[in-house]
Design a protein around this motif. Structure first.
Motif, PDB file in Angstrom:
ATOM      1  N   LYS A 199      -1.444  -6.252  23.935  1.00 53.99           N
ATOM      2  CA  LYS A 199      -1.008  -7.205  24.581  1.00 53.99           C
ATOM      3  C   LYS A 199      -2.078  -8.541  24.750  1.00 53.99           C
ATOM      4  O   LYS A 199      -3.206  -8.185  24.319  1.00 53.99           O
ATOM      5  CB  LYS A 199      -0.982  -6.805  26.054  1.00 53.99           C
ATOM      6  N   ARG A 249       0.207 -11.520  13.197  1.00 53.93           N
ATOM      7  CA  ARG A 249      -0.925 -11.211  14.438  1.00 53.93           C
ATOM      8  C   ARG A 249      -2.172 -12.070  14.330  1.00 53.93           C
ATOM      9  O   ARG A 249      -2.897 -12.150  13.524  1.00 53.93           O
ATOM     10  CB  ARG A 249      -1.275  -9.679  14.202  1.00 53.93           C
ATOM     11  N   GLU A 250      -2.048 -12.897  15.467  1.00 51.14           N
ATOM     12  CA  GLU A 250      -3.056 -14.102  15.704  1.00 51.14           C
ATOM     13  C   GLU A 250      -2.771 -14.917  14.582  1.00 51.14           C
ATOM     14  O   GLU A 250      -1.513 -15.440  14.362  1.00 51.14           O
ATOM     15  CB  GLU A 250      -4.557 -13.358  15.516  1.00 51.14           C
ATOM     16  N   SER A 277       3.521 -19.530  22.279  1.00 52.53           N
ATOM     17  CA  SER A 277       1.977 -20.281  22.045  1.00 52.53           C
ATOM     18  C   SER A 277       1.945 -20.980  21.061  1.00 52.53           C
ATOM     19  O   SER A 277       2.706 -21.041  19.968  1.00 52.53           O
ATOM     20  CB  SER A 277       0.805 -19.173  22.031  1.00 52.53           C
ATOM     21  N   GLN A 319       2.910 -14.502  23.097  1.00 54.40           N
ATOM     22  CA  GLN A 319       2.086 -13.299  23.292  1.00 54.40           C
ATOM     23  C   GLN A 319       2.636 -12.621  24.575  1.00 54.40           C
ATOM     24  O   GLN A 319       3.414 -12.962  25.302  1.00 54.40           O
ATOM     25  CB  GLN A 319       0.688 -13.505  23.682  1.00 54.40           C
ATOM     26  N   THR A 357      -2.022 -10.673  22.637  1.00 54.02           N
ATOM     27  CA  THR A 357      -1.954 -11.130  20.881  1.00 54.02           C
ATOM     28  C   THR A 357      -1.099 -12.065  20.668  1.00 54.02           C
ATOM     29  O   THR A 357      -0.036 -11.602  20.645  1.00 54.02           O
ATOM     30  CB  THR A 357      -2.302  -9.961  20.087  1.00 54.02           C
ATOM     31  N   ARG A 358      -1.300 -13.191  20.061  1.00 56.32           N
ATOM     32  CA  ARG A 358       0.058 -14.093  19.538  1.00 56.32           C
ATOM     33  C   ARG A 358       0.416 -13.406  18.277  1.00 56.32           C
ATOM     34  O   ARG A 358      -0.477 -12.901  17.505  1.00 56.32           O
ATOM     35  CB  ARG A 358      -0.889 -15.394  19.145  1.00 56.32           C
ATOM     36  N   HIS A 359       1.445 -13.193  18.179  1.00 57.65           N
ATOM     37  CA  HIS A 359       2.556 -12.696  17.194  1.00 57.65           C
ATOM     38  C   HIS A 359       3.887 -13.059  16.975  1.00 57.65           C
ATOM     39  O   HIS A 359       4.422 -14.074  17.973  1.00 57.65           O
ATOM     40  CB  HIS A 359       2.409 -11.166  17.435  1.00 57.65           C
TER      41      HIS A 359
END
Length: 161
Positions: free
Chosen positions: A94, A77-78, A161, A58, A96-98
């Motif tokens: 910003k 995305r997520e 992450s 992220q 957001t896990r990707h």
């Protein structure tokens, strides 16, 4: 229609990195960082089929926009993978896990825009290997190069992450 008189436009010159505008191999994918007059990063990326993208991550400060130019790409995305084809786009806010990857067996090309983008642009330019360097592709996927990229990521607003 918006008309601009180029004689009255003034841009603050930006210091350019020697790798701006040059094709680079970065973790096995070809990337060209395009210099911009603003505080955003703009990169043209060609995915190598069969290779993973970066680890899920992220950005604390930057929003990221993906626009597929050719072929197909998948954006995480997520917890959901989204398939983008030519002309499709996806915004990753910003925080957001990707990640991204090629679609099985298909080449893919996209542009990515980070806003603000200074730290990510620096990460690309500092860790990319010019494509005309000896064994550039192989060096870009070596454990050593990937380790350096991962170790530097947090300092460039890329939090794994």
């Amino acid at each position: 229609m918006c008309l601009v008189n180029i004689r009255t436009c003034h841009f603050t010159p930006t210091l350019m990195h020697p790798n701006h505008g040059k094709p680079l191999w970065l973790i096995g994918h070809k990337l060209v960082s395009i210099p911009t007059p603003g505080d955003y990063a703009f990169a043209d990326v060609e995915l190598t089929p069969g290779l993973p993208g970066p680890p899920p991550h992220q950005h604390v400060e930057a929003n990221e926009l993906y626009v597929c130019l050719n072929g197909a790409i998948e954006i995480l995305r997520e917890d959901t993978w989204h398939t983008l084809r030519r002309g499709d786009s996806l915004l990753v806010p910003k925080g957001t896990r990707h990640s991204f990857r090629s679609v099985e067996g298909e080449p893919g090309r996209f542009v990515t825009i980070h806003d603000p983008g200074g730290p990510m642009d620096a990460l690309f330019l500092e860790h990319g290997i010019p494509t005309d360097a000896p064994e550039a592709f192989e060096r870009s996927i070596s454990d050593e190069a990937i380790g350096r990229f991962v170790a530097a990521s947090a300092a460039h607003d890329m939090i794994l992450s």
